[in-house]
Design a protein around this motif. Structure first.
Motif, PDB file in Angstrom:
ATOM      1  N   ASN A 151       6.854  20.070 -11.963  1.00 30.09           N
ATOM      2  CA  ASN A 151       6.029  21.028 -12.793  1.00 30.09           C
ATOM      3  C   ASN A 151       4.522  20.729 -12.774  1.00 30.09           C
ATOM      4  O   ASN A 151       3.717  21.355 -12.923  1.00 30.09           O
ATOM      5  CB  ASN A 151       6.570  21.160 -14.122  1.00 30.09           C
ATOM      6  N   LYS A 156       1.277  27.965 -12.125  1.00 32.91           N
ATOM      7  CA  LYS A 156       2.027  29.022 -12.262  1.00 32.91           C
ATOM      8  C   LYS A 156       1.211  30.376 -12.395  1.00 32.91           C
ATOM      9  O   LYS A 156      -0.017  30.271 -12.848  1.00 32.91           O
ATOM     10  CB  LYS A 156       2.636  29.009 -13.825  1.00 32.91           C
ATOM     11  N   GLN A 207       7.102  24.724 -18.186  1.00 31.24           N
ATOM     12  CA  GLN A 207       5.469  24.930 -18.511  1.00 31.24           C
ATOM     13  C   GLN A 207       5.176  25.322 -19.782  1.00 31.24           C
ATOM     14  O   GLN A 207       4.693  24.665 -20.636  1.00 31.24           O
ATOM     15  CB  GLN A 207       4.943  26.065 -17.676  1.00 31.24           C
TER      16      GLN A 207
END
Length: 396
Positions: A151, A156, A207
């Protein structure tokens, strides 16, 4: 450590292992509910940390297949395997965890809940348990690092705007007229848990969780506390208890075996038994036998466990709701060849785990209801097996 190797595979035939592995892969292809996946993860850990006596007890209660209903519902071979011996049972649990990890279904909050469970169990002096713990601890540490590293490299595209706004306005958020930063730690824990669950509606990703961790730091929420401290402080303020469970509309005790111990079962029970005048630690006596209240838990992991359990309880409530639950009743209408009656009784007993006398009564008093199932595939499979024994069966 990228793979689990707890169970001695030499105790299971190669063909059986292949069938189990394939069955688990196929079963998980259709599972996309986060609460269901979290539940399956915790049940797998429970299975891997269970002894032979516990496995036998669950088998006698007919609870083995219930624990892994997501996996066993469409696969009779796996149902039979987990009841053969504890090695097959734990191999299924091991491979389920491995498959969940390979599919990136193990999230930071679930991993935290697993670690909490390890810390609470009384079995640290059991050498066999220590070996299992060492393997699982290394496996989950490896998985957590992979999640964080992955991540950190992702950007994103879509952001949870409501969550970002909440994070940005933490400095002015209040509970009972007091700014979050000035609250006691127990109040900060409850407020962050409740807000995060409510905003994400029980559906979050890594996230989102990393943003939550930053929120903990902004509120100077760090360190650890033991479970006795958490429960005692929580129940000193009934308003705080209600605030925590508000997103799921209240609690009812979940008679489930996914966790030897879980916080929300205890909160539910104590909410009904604690006297209005105050909370007594005597109310925790029954839990002292199965967990360690004096072991510290990091506040970060405590919040993650509360979130994981909230999500599981929410899905259990939804799945048990009369408006959402669909069941299938299997009826035995006719037996065309009475010579098969003994085989039919045996098949019903094996498929339903009903007492032998009940199975005999079903066959003797046709037409009669055999059982009620939540899975249409499982009901259809039972119908097919009975039809092979020259029975006429209907599903309603």
């Amino acid at each position: 450590m990228s793979s689990l190797m707890i169970v001695d595979e030499n105790k299971i035939r190669k063909k059986a292992r292949e069938e189990i592995d394939l069955g688990i892969k196929r079963a998980l292809e259709g599972v996309n509910k986060s609460g269901q996946l979290a539940l399956l993860s915790l049940r797998s850990v429970t299975a891997l940390t269970s002894g032979k006596a516990r496995w036998r007890e669950l088998k006698e209660q007919g609870m083995l297949t219930h624990m892994f209903r997501t996996i066993t519902g469409k696969n009779r071979a796996i149902r039979q395997a987990m009841e053969e011996d504890i090695f097959h049972f734990q191999y299924i649990a091991q491979q389920t965890l491995q498959e969940l990890a390979d599919r990136q279904c193990l999230t930071l909050d679930v991993i935290a809940a697993v670690h909490n469970k390890f810390n609470l169990l009384f079995l640290e002096n059991d050498k066999k348990f220590e070996q299992v713990y060492t393997h699982l601890h290394a496996f989950f540490d490896y998985t957590e690092k992979n999640i964080t590293n992955l991540n950190s490299r992702l950007i994103k595209a879509e952001k949870n705007i409501d969550l970002l706004n909440w994070h940005a306005t933490l400095s002015v958020k209040k509970y009972s007229g007091i700014n979050y930063i000035d609250l006691k730690d127990i109040e900060k824990i409850v407020c962050l848990t409740k807000d995060f669950f409510e905003i994400t509606k029980g559906d979050w990703d890594t996230q989102n969780l990393l943003l939550l961790e930053d929120s903990m730091q902004r509120l100077q929420l760090e360190g650890s506390m033991n479970l006795m401290q958490f429960i005692t402080e929580l129940f000193s303020d009934r308003k705080l208890v209600n605030h925590l469970i508000e997103p799921i509309g209240g609690l009812s005790a979940q008679e489930d075996v996914y966790f030897d111990f879980n916080i929300f079962n205890m909160i539910s029970e104590l909410s009904r038994t604690v006297e209005p005048l105050g909370f007594s630690t005597d109310s925790l006596d029954k839990y002292q036998e199965i967990c360690r209240f004096d072991k510290p838990i990091s506040i970060r992991n405590l919040i993650y466990e509360l979130l994981t359990e909230l999500r599981i309880v929410q899905e259990l409530i939804l799945s048990s709701s009369g408006d959402n639950k669909v069941v299938y009743e299997v009826f035995l209408k006719q037996i065309e060849n009475l010579d098969f009656r003994i085989d039919i009784v045996r098949e019903i007993k094996q498929s339903t785990r009903l007492p032998l006398e009940v199975c005999r009564s079903i066959v003797k008093n046709i037409p009669s209801k055999v059982c009620t199932l939540e899975s249409y595939e499982e009901a259809q499979e039972l119908k097919s097996r009975l039809e092979q024994l020259r029975c006429r069966v209907e599903i309603y």
